[in-house]
Design an enzyme around this catalytic site. Structure first.
Site, PDB file in Angstrom:
ATOM      1  N   ASP A 110       2.602  -4.718  14.554  1.00  0.00           N
ATOM      2  CA  ASP A 110       2.670  -4.103  13.243  1.00  0.00           C
ATOM      3  C   ASP A 110       3.059  -2.633  13.403  1.00  0.00           C
ATOM      4  O   ASP A 110       2.471  -1.921  14.223  1.00  0.00           O
ATOM      5  CB  ASP A 110       1.320  -4.206  12.541  1.00  0.00           C
ATOM      6  CG  ASP A 110       1.426  -4.892  11.196  1.00  0.00           C
ATOM      7  OD1 ASP A 110       2.244  -4.435  10.382  1.00  0.00           O
ATOM      8  OD2 ASP A 110       0.702  -5.874  10.954  1.00  0.00           O
ATOM      9  N   ASP A 218       5.291  -2.330   8.118  1.00  0.00           N
ATOM     10  CA  ASP A 218       4.440  -2.277   6.943  1.00  0.00           C
ATOM     11  C   ASP A 218       5.048  -1.397   5.854  1.00  0.00           C
ATOM     12  O   ASP A 218       5.481  -0.264   6.128  1.00  0.00           O
ATOM     13  CB  ASP A 218       3.072  -1.732   7.364  1.00  0.00           C
ATOM     14  CG  ASP A 218       2.040  -1.796   6.270  1.00  0.00           C
ATOM     15  OD1 ASP A 218       1.637  -2.908   5.902  1.00  0.00           O
ATOM     16  OD2 ASP A 218       1.639  -0.727   5.782  1.00  0.00           O
ATOM     17  N   GLU A 276       8.307  -5.337   5.594  1.00  0.00           N
ATOM     18  CA  GLU A 276       7.543  -5.677   4.400  1.00  0.00           C
ATOM     19  C   GLU A 276       8.019  -4.759   3.275  1.00  0.00           C
ATOM     20  O   GLU A 276       7.967  -3.534   3.391  1.00  0.00           O
ATOM     21  CB  GLU A 276       6.048  -5.470   4.638  1.00  0.00           C
ATOM     22  CG  GLU A 276       5.211  -5.841   3.413  1.00  0.00           C
ATOM     23  CD  GLU A 276       3.808  -5.271   3.457  1.00  0.00           C
ATOM     24  OE1 GLU A 276       2.898  -5.932   2.943  1.00  0.00           O
ATOM     25  OE2 GLU A 276       3.631  -4.147   3.981  1.00  0.00           O
ATOM     26  N   HIS A 348      -2.312 -11.777   5.703  1.00  0.00           N
ATOM     27  CA  HIS A 348      -3.606 -11.105   5.650  1.00  0.00           C
ATOM     28  C   HIS A 348      -3.890 -10.457   4.301  1.00  0.00           C
ATOM     29  O   HIS A 348      -5.016 -10.036   4.039  1.00  0.00           O
ATOM     30  CB  HIS A 348      -3.667 -10.026   6.744  1.00  0.00           C
ATOM     31  CG  HIS A 348      -2.661  -8.935   6.557  1.00  0.00           C
ATOM     32  ND1 HIS A 348      -1.309  -9.137   6.719  1.00  0.00           N
ATOM     33  CD2 HIS A 348      -2.804  -7.632   6.200  1.00  0.00           C
ATOM     34  CE1 HIS A 348      -0.665  -8.014   6.483  1.00  0.00           C
ATOM     35  NE2 HIS A 348      -1.549  -7.081   6.151  1.00  0.00           N
ATOM     36  N   ASP A 349      -2.871 -10.369   3.433  1.00  0.00           N
ATOM     37  CA  ASP A 349      -3.026  -9.747   2.119  1.00  0.00           C
ATOM     38  C   ASP A 349      -3.071 -10.766   0.981  1.00  0.00           C
ATOM     39  O   ASP A 349      -3.185 -10.370  -0.183  1.00  0.00           O
ATOM     40  CB  ASP A 349      -1.864  -8.780   1.843  1.00  0.00           C
ATOM     41  CG  ASP A 349      -1.985  -7.481   2.629  1.00  0.00           C
ATOM     42  OD1 ASP A 349      -3.114  -7.099   2.981  1.00  0.00           O
ATOM     43  OD2 ASP A 349      -0.939  -6.856   2.888  1.00  0.00           O
TER      44      ASP A 349
END
Length: 573
Positions: A110, A218, A276, A348-349
Site C-alpha cells: 500500500d 491509496d 484507488e 478493507h473499506d
C-alpha cells in the site's frame, strides 16, 4: 499444491503479466496473529501462505504495516521505511517477500502518499515554525478573514472531512490551520512542492529495491488540488460542504502520475500499479490506464459500491434489480480494449460481498459463488479480499462498543448535529461499516477462529463455528474450492484474461449474461443475481456449448435457480 505446480500456474513474466493474475488483499491486523497479542502480523501471514498457494492466487496486496500511531488503522504513516512493531520488523517483511517469490507469487504494498501521520518527521518539522524548510510540504493557511482563529467557521475552506467534521485543524503553536481530508492526524502532503514528490519517489524506489513488485496507491486522485482552495456549497445544518470537486482529479494529477512513472518505474521489470480513485469517471479512468499515456496499469473505481447508498454510506438502500450488472457493464464497455479494469466487490473499506450483494442466509453458498463467477470472468484483474474466498459474512456488532473504525465512530458522534436518529445510524454501521471487513479471518471453529491464542482486537464473527477455512478445504463443493476453479480457469484460458467482453440481453434485469471471445475461443457467462428462479433461453450460437463451470448441480438450461451461475464454452483448449 507443490511448488512446481504453483509456479506453472503463474502467468509468464512480461510487460502485462497482471492481465492474467489474481490479486489477494491481506489486511494484516485481521489476517493471522503469530504472537498471541490479538493483532495479526507479518509472521502470521507467512504462516498462512500455504492457504494462498492452495487457492492459486498470484499476487498479495498487503495493507499498511508501516510505523504508525494507528489513528486510521495504519493509513496514517509516521515512517515509510520502517515496520510498526505491532506487525513485526523489516526483517519479517523481507522474509515475506522471499517466501512469496519462492512460491511464485508477488507482493504489492500500500502506498499512502496523499497524507502522512502528524507524527511523521516531515510534519513535525513542518509545524515547528512558519519558516521551517518543510513548512510548504503540507497545506498551511491563515484563518478566514474576519473570523477568530480556532472558532467554528474560521477554517480556510468549508470542506467536510471524509471522517466527519472540518478538513482543517488549528495549530496554536504556529498560528495557522493545516489541511487533512481525513482524520486530523492525517495531514495532506503538498504535491505542488517538487521536494515532496522527489522524497516520495525516493521512498518508492527504496521499496522496489527490496523486492516489492508494485503498489496499490491509496486515494491517489487526491494528490492534485485546486490551489485557490475555493469553498464548496454549504450544507444547511453544519455549514460545511463537499469540496470533492476542488481536491480530486486536480489539474496536475496526470502530470504527477506520468512523472512518477518516469522517476520510479522506468527501467525496472514490469510491475503492478493500481490507483484507488474515489469518484473517478470512466473518462478519467481511461486516461489513467491507457498504456500509451504511461500512468497506471489500472484503477479502483467506486461507482458500483455506492449503488446502495442513500444520503450517506450509513443510510443503506435496497439495490435496484440489474443495477450492479449495469454499472459493471458500463465500465467494461468504457475501458474497452484501451484501458483496464480492477475487478472487486469487497476490500478493507467495504462490507462483506455476500451480505451486501448476495443472500447470506438462505442462499449463502450459491450467492457467494454466483457473485464470484460474475466478477472473475469479466475483463480485468480480479481482487479477492481476505475471507471472501470462504464466503465470510458481515460481523456481529450488538452495541456501539463493538465497533472500532474511526469513520463509523466519528459519523455516529455527529448524528445529532446532522439530525439523524442514533439507532438508525447504528443499524447503517452494522450493514455498511468498514468493521465488517475487519473481523478476523475464520481459519477454524475454535474459540477465536484460529486467528489468535489471545483476545482478538475486534470481535470474531460467531458463525465461524461452521463458516471457516478448515471446514472447506476437503469439501469439493465449498466456496473455497469453487474459487480455486475460477482462478484455474483464468490461468488456463487466455480468453478470460485477453478476450473481448460483450453483454448479452437476457430479457431480465436480474440475469447478468455476457460473452468473452478471443478468436475462435469463447465463454458465455450467465448468472442469476436474485432469490427467485428465472427463465433463461440460451442463445442459439451457444446451444451446443459445453458447461465448463457451474455453482449448482444438474444444470437445467431453461431455468436459472436462485443465484445460479454457469459458464459455457465453445472450446476446451
Amino acid at each position: 499444491m507443490s511448488l512446481s505446480s504453483a509456479l506453472s500456474s503463474v502467468p509468464a513474466i512480461g510487460t502485462e503479466w497482471w492481465r492474467s493474475a489474481v490479486v489477494y488483499q491481506v489486511y494484516p491486523r485481521s489476517f493471522a496473529d503469530s504472537n498471541g497479542d490479538g493483532v495479526g502480523d507479518i509472521r502470521g501471514l507467512i504462516g498462512k501462505l500455504e492457504h494462498l498457494e492452495r487457492l492459486g492466487v498470484d499476487v498479495v496486496w498487503l495493507s499498511p504495516v508501516y510505523a504508525s500511531p494507528q489513528a486510521d488503522a495504519g493509513y496514517d504513516i509516521s515512517d515509510y521505511r520502517s515496520i510498526d512493531p505491532l506487525f513485526g520488523s523489516l526483517a519479517d517483511l523481507d522474509a515475506l517477500i522471499a517466501d512469496l517469490h519462492a512460491r511464485g507469487m508477488k507482493l504489492i504494498m500500500d502506498l499512502v502518499v496523499n497524507h502522512t501521520s502528524d507524527e511523521h518527521p516531515w510534519f513535525v518539522e513542518s509545524r515547528s515554525s512558519r519558516d521551517n524548510p518543510k513548512r510548504d510540504w503540507y497545506w498551511w493557511r491563515d484563518a478566514r478573514e474576519g473570523r477568530r482563529p480556532g472558532e467554528s467557521g474560521a477554517e480556510p475552506t468549508n470542506w467536510e472531512s471524509f471522517f466527519s467534521g472540518p478538513t482543517w485543524t488549528w495549530d496554536d503553536a504556529s498560528q495557522q490551520y493545516y489541511l487533512h481530508l481525513f482524520d486530523p492526524k492525517q495531514p495532506d502532503l503538498n504535491w505542488e512542492n517538487p521536494e515532496v514528490r522527489a522524497a516520495v519517489h525516493d521512498m518508492m524506489r527504496w521499496w522496489l529495491d527490496r523486492g516489492v513488485d508494485g503498489f496499490r496507491m491509496d486515494v491517489i486522485n487526491l494528490i492534485s488540488k485546486d490551489t485557490s482552495l475555493p469553498d464548496a456549497q454549504a450544507g444547511e445544518r453544519t455549514g460545511r460542504g463537499d469540496g470533492f470537486a476542488h481536491y480530486a482529479h486536480g489539474p496536475r494529477l496526470h502530470e504527477y502520475l506520468q512523472e512518477m512513472r518516469r522517476e520510479v518505474f522506468d527501467g525496472r521489470d514490469a510491475l503492478l500499479t493500481v490507483g484507488e480513485m474515489p469518484g473517478v469517471t470512466t473518462e478519467e479512468a481511461l486516461l489513467t490506464t491507457d498504456p500509451a499515456r504511461r500512468e497506471l496499469n489500472m484503477v479502483f473505481q467506486f461507482e458500483h459500491v455506492g449503488l446502495d447508498h442513500g444520503s450517506s454510506k450509513f443510510d443503506p438502500r435496497p439495490l435496484a434489480p440489474g443495477a450492479l450488472a449495469a454499472s459493471l457493464t458500463k465500465w467494461q464497455d468504457a475501458l474497452g480494449d484501451t484501458g483496464w479494469n480492477s475487478l472487486y466487490l469487497s476490500n478493507h473499506d467495504q462490507p462483506r460481498t455476500v451480505s451486501r450483494f448476495g443472500n447470506d442466509r438462505e442462499h449463502w453458498r450459491a450467492s457467494a459463488t454466483a457473485l464470484a463467477t460474475m466478477l472473475h470472468l469479466q475483463r480485468g484483474t480480479p481482487y479477492i479480499y481476505q475471507g471472501e474466498e470462504i464466503g465470510m459474512t458481515n460481523g456481529s456488532f450488538p452495541t456501539l462498543a463493538d465497533f472500532r473504525d474511526v469513520e463509523s465512530l466519528n459519523f455516529y458522534a455527529q448524528a445529532g448535529e446532522l439530525g439523524l436518529v442514533a439507532d438508525e445510524v447504528l443499524d447503517g454501521m452494522r450493514r455498511n461499516g468498514r468493521d465488517n471487513a475487519r473481523t478476523p479471518v475464520q481459519w477454524d471453529g475454535s474459540a477465536s477462529a484460529g486467528f489468535t491464542t489471545g483476545t482478538p482486537w475486534i470481535g470474531v464473527n460467531p458463525n465461524h463455528a461452521w463458516l471457516n477455512a478448515e471446514a472447506q478445504y476437503d469439501d469439493p463443493d465449498s466456496v473455497f474450492n469453487y474459487y480455486r476453479r475460477l482462478i484455474a480457469l483464468r490461468h488456463e484460458r487466455k480468453v478470460v484474461a485477453r478476450g473481448d467482453f460483450v453483454r448479452v440481453d437476457a430479457g431480465d434485469p436480474a440475469i447478468f449474461a455476457f460473452e468473452r471471445t478471443l478468436g475462435d475461443d469463447g465463454l458465455l457467462v450467465v448468472v442469476n443475481l436474485s432469490d427467485v428462479p428465472r427463465a433463461f433461453t440460451t442463445p442459439a450460437r451457444w446451444s451446443n456449448a459445453a458447461v465448463v463451470l457451474a455453482n449448482l448441480p444438474e444444470v437445467e438450461l431453461a431455468t436459472l435457480r436462485p443465484w445460479e451461475a454457469r459458464v459455457l464454452s465453445t472450446s476446451t483448449d
